[in-house]
Design a protein around this motif. Structure first.
Motif, PDB file in Angstrom:
ATOM      1  N   ILE A 248       0.820  -1.214   0.000  1.00  0.00           N
ATOM      2  CA  ILE A 248       0.000   0.000   0.000  1.00  0.00           C
ATOM      3  C   ILE A 248       0.852   1.262   0.000  1.00  0.00           C
ATOM      4  O   ILE A 248       0.561   2.231  -0.715  1.00  0.00           O
ATOM      5  N   LEU A 249       1.921   1.252   0.790  1.00  0.00           N
ATOM      6  CA  LEU A 249       2.740   2.459   0.954  1.00  0.00           C
ATOM      7  C   LEU A 249       4.045   2.411   0.175  1.00  0.00           C
ATOM      8  O   LEU A 249       4.767   3.406   0.093  1.00  0.00           O
ATOM      9  N   GLY A 250       4.392   1.239  -0.375  1.00  0.00           N
ATOM     10  CA  GLY A 250       5.562   1.138  -1.237  1.00  0.00           C
ATOM     11  C   GLY A 250       6.892   1.088  -0.523  1.00  0.00           C
ATOM     12  O   GLY A 250       7.934   1.342  -1.132  1.00  0.00           O
ATOM     13  N   SER A 251       6.884   0.747   0.777  1.00  0.00           N
ATOM     14  CA  SER A 251       8.131   0.670   1.532  1.00  0.00           C
ATOM     15  C   SER A 251       8.011  -0.402   2.589  1.00  0.00           C
ATOM     16  O   SER A 251       6.957  -0.534   3.227  1.00  0.00           O
ATOM     17  N   PRO A 252       9.081  -1.170   2.834  1.00  0.00           N
ATOM     18  CA  PRO A 252       9.037  -2.169   3.908  1.00  0.00           C
ATOM     19  C   PRO A 252       8.962  -1.522   5.281  1.00  0.00           C
ATOM     20  O   PRO A 252       9.240  -0.334   5.462  1.00  0.00           O
ATOM     21  N   LEU A 253       8.622  -2.335   6.250  1.00  0.00           N
ATOM     22  CA  LEU A 253       8.540  -1.898   7.641  1.00  0.00           C
ATOM     23  C   LEU A 253       9.938  -1.850   8.264  1.00  0.00           C
ATOM     24  O   LEU A 253      10.762  -2.731   8.038  1.00  0.00           O
ATOM     25  N   GLU A 254      10.183  -0.816   9.045  1.00  0.00           N
ATOM     26  CA  GLU A 254      11.447  -0.680   9.784  1.00  0.00           C
ATOM     27  C   GLU A 254      11.259  -0.923  11.278  1.00  0.00           C
ATOM     28  O   GLU A 254      12.077  -1.547  11.933  1.00  0.00           O
ATOM     29  N   ARG A 255      10.161  -0.419  11.837  1.00  0.00           N
ATOM     30  CA  ARG A 255       9.962  -0.511  13.284  1.00  0.00           C
ATOM     31  C   ARG A 255       8.479  -0.386  13.618  1.00  0.00           C
ATOM     32  O   ARG A 255       7.737   0.353  12.966  1.00  0.00           O
ATOM     33  N   ILE A 256       8.056  -1.148  14.622  1.00  0.00           N
ATOM     34  CA  ILE A 256       6.726  -0.986  15.200  1.00  0.00           C
ATOM     35  C   ILE A 256       6.896  -0.295  16.547  1.00  0.00           C
ATOM     36  O   ILE A 256       7.638  -0.775  17.410  1.00  0.00           O
ATOM     37  N   GLU A 257       6.228   0.831  16.727  1.00  0.00           N
ATOM     38  CA  GLU A 257       6.299   1.560  17.986  1.00  0.00           C
ATOM     39  C   GLU A 257       5.119   1.152  18.863  1.00  0.00           C
ATOM     40  O   GLU A 257       3.966   1.255  18.452  1.00  0.00           O
ATOM     41  N   THR A 258       5.418   0.669  20.059  1.00  0.00           N
ATOM     42  CA  THR A 258       4.355   0.273  20.972  1.00  0.00           C
ATOM     43  C   THR A 258       4.309   1.229  22.163  1.00  0.00           C
ATOM     44  O   THR A 258       5.246   1.995  22.420  1.00  0.00           O
ATOM     45  N   MET A 259       3.207   1.141  22.894  1.00  0.00           N
ATOM     46  CA  MET A 259       3.065   1.861  24.153  1.00  0.00           C
ATOM     47  C   MET A 259       3.261   0.899  25.327  1.00  0.00           C
ATOM     48  O   MET A 259       2.929   1.219  26.462  1.00  0.00           O
ATOM     49  N   GLY A 260       3.774  -0.284  25.015  1.00  0.00           N
ATOM     50  CA  GLY A 260       4.093  -1.246  26.055  1.00  0.00           C
ATOM     51  C   GLY A 260       3.197  -2.472  26.015  1.00  0.00           C
ATOM     52  O   GLY A 260       2.306  -2.610  25.169  1.00  0.00           O
ATOM     53  N   SER A 261       3.444  -3.361  26.953  1.00  0.00           N
ATOM     54  CA  SER A 261       2.712  -4.622  27.024  1.00  0.00           C
ATOM     55  C   SER A 261       2.241  -4.852  28.464  1.00  0.00           C
ATOM     56  O   SER A 261       1.130  -4.466  28.817  1.00  0.00           O
ATOM     57  N   TYR A 262       3.101  -5.446  29.308  1.00  0.00           N
ATOM     58  CA  TYR A 262       2.686  -5.702  30.688  1.00  0.00           C
ATOM     59  C   TYR A 262       2.538  -4.413  31.482  1.00  0.00           C
ATOM     60  O   TYR A 262       3.387  -3.525  31.449  1.00  0.00           O
ATOM     61  N   ALA A 263       1.438  -4.302  32.221  1.00  0.00           N
ATOM     62  CA  ALA A 263       1.245  -3.238  33.206  1.00  0.00           C
ATOM     63  C   ALA A 263       0.192  -3.715  34.191  1.00  0.00           C
ATOM     64  O   ALA A 263      -0.866  -4.212  33.791  1.00  0.00           O
ATOM     65  N   CYS A 264       0.473  -3.579  35.466  1.00  0.00           N
ATOM     66  CA  CYS A 264      -0.464  -4.011  36.510  1.00  0.00           C
ATOM     67  C   CYS A 264      -1.534  -2.936  36.671  1.00  0.00           C
ATOM     68  O   CYS A 264      -1.394  -1.999  37.459  1.00  0.00           O
ATOM     69  N   ARG A 265      -2.616  -3.061  35.903  1.00  0.00           N
ATOM     70  CA  ARG A 265      -3.654  -2.038  35.916  1.00  0.00           C
ATOM     71  C   ARG A 265      -4.989  -2.638  35.522  1.00  0.00           C
ATOM     72  O   ARG A 265      -5.074  -3.761  35.020  1.00  0.00           O
ATOM     73  N   ASN A 266      -6.035  -1.852  35.736  1.00  0.00           N
ATOM     74  CA  ASN A 266      -7.383  -2.262  35.381  1.00  0.00           C
ATOM     75  C   ASN A 266      -7.743  -1.795  33.981  1.00  0.00           C
ATOM     76  O   ASN A 266      -7.100  -0.913  33.414  1.00  0.00           O
ATOM     77  N   VAL A 267      -8.811  -2.377  33.438  1.00  0.00           N
ATOM     78  CA  VAL A 267      -9.432  -1.828  32.241  1.00  0.00           C
ATOM     79  C   VAL A 267      -9.881  -0.407  32.570  1.00  0.00           C
ATOM     80  O   VAL A 267     -10.427  -0.149  33.648  1.00  0.00           O
ATOM     81  N   SER A 268      -9.624   0.519  31.666  1.00  0.00           N
ATOM     82  CA  SER A 268      -9.953   1.918  31.912  1.00  0.00           C
ATOM     83  C   SER A 268     -11.423   2.081  32.311  1.00  0.00           C
ATOM     84  O   SER A 268     -12.318   1.583  31.641  1.00  0.00           O
TER      85      SER A 268
END
Length: 216
Positions: A114-134
Motif C-alpha cells: 500500500i505504501l511502497g516501503s518495507p517496515l522498519e519498526r513498530i512503535e508500541t506503548m508497552g505490554s505488561y502493566a499491573c492495571r485495570n481496564v480503563s
C-alpha cells in the motif's frame, strides 16, 4: 536452539509508561520451573518465525498481576528483513506468536503493497502493566502480559504512520494502511480495539490474545 530454550535469563520487566497506571512493585514471588510441552512448542514455533527473543521466569506481582510463560521480544522478521519493536515489555508466548505473524503478514506486507516501503519498526506503548481496564474495576489483559498497545509504524523510507495522527488525518494510502493492518490483527488476536471503539483508544491499537473475536 540452545538459546531458544534458555528459558529463565533473569532481568527486570519493562512496565508501561506514558500515563498508564503505576506499575506494581517488584515481583512478590518468582518461579523457575521446567517448561511444559505446550510452552516448549510455543517457544519453538516463535523461534521458527525468525523472532529474536528471550524467555522470562514466571513472576507474580500480587493483586492479580503476573507475567507467566512470558518472553521479551527484541526483533521480528518480515519476508525480507528484520524490524524492531520499541518500548516492549514481557508478553506471553502465545501473544508474541500472534504479534509475530501479524507483523510479518499483516503489517510488513501491507506497508510494501500500500505504501511502497518495507517496515522498519513498530512503535508500541508497552505490554505488561499491573492495571485495570480503563474506567472499571476489572484487571486488564495487560496485567497478565496478554496484550500489546501499538501506536505507530516506521517505514524504511523514513515515513512514520501513527494511529493518533493518520487514522483520520493521514492521506488516503495511510488511512487504508491503518485499516488494513487493524483488520489483519482481528484475524490473529481475540480482541482488537482501535479509534472506532472509544476515545481511550484514539492513539493506538490494543491487541489482546484473549477474547472471542471482538474487533472494533
Amino acid at each position: 536452539m540452545a538459546s531458544l530454550l534458555a528459558l529463565f535469563a533473569l532481568g527486570g520487566c519493562n512496565l508501561l509508561p506514558e500515563g498508564r497506571e503505576a506499575p506494581a512493585p517488584r515481583a512478590t514471588a518468582e518461579r523457575m520451573v521446567a517448561p511444559s510441552p505446550a510452552a516448549r512448542q510455543c517457544l519453538s514455533a516463535l523461534g521458527g518465525t525468525g523472532a529474536r527473543f528471550s524467555a522470562q521466569p514466571d513472576r507474580y506481582y500480587g493483586a492479580g498481576c503476573s507475567t507467566l510463560g512470558a518472553v521479551k521480544v527484541e526483533r521480528l522478521r518480515g519476508d525480507g528483513s528484520e524490524f524492531a519493536l520499541s518500548n516492549m515489555g514481557p508478553v506471553t508466548c502465545p501473544t508474541a506468536s500472534a504479534l509475530a505473524g501479524w507483523a510479518r503478514y499483516g503489517v510488513d506486507r501491507a506497508a510494501r503493497q500500500i505504501l511502497g516501503s518495507p517496515l522498519e519498526r513498530i512503535e508500541t506503548m508497552g505490554s505488561y502493566a499491573c492495571r485495570n481496564v480503563s474506567g472499571s474495576s476489572r484487571r486488564s489483559a495487560h496485567a497478565t502480559a496478554e496484550a500489546v498497545d501499538v501506536a505507530a509504524f516506521v517505514l524504511t523510507d523514513g515515513r512514520r504512520v501513527s494511529v493518533a495522527g493518520d487514522w483520520r488525518g493521514g492521506n488516503s494510502k495511510e488511512r487504508e494502511f491503518l485499516r488494513t493492518v487493524q483488520q489483519s490483527a482481528c484475524k490473529r488476536f481475540g480482541t482488537v480495539l482501535g479509534p472506532e471503539y472509544n476515545a481511550a483508544h484514539a492513539d493506538h491499537f490494543h491487541l489482546e490474545a484473549g477474547g472471542r473475536g471482538f474487533c472494533r
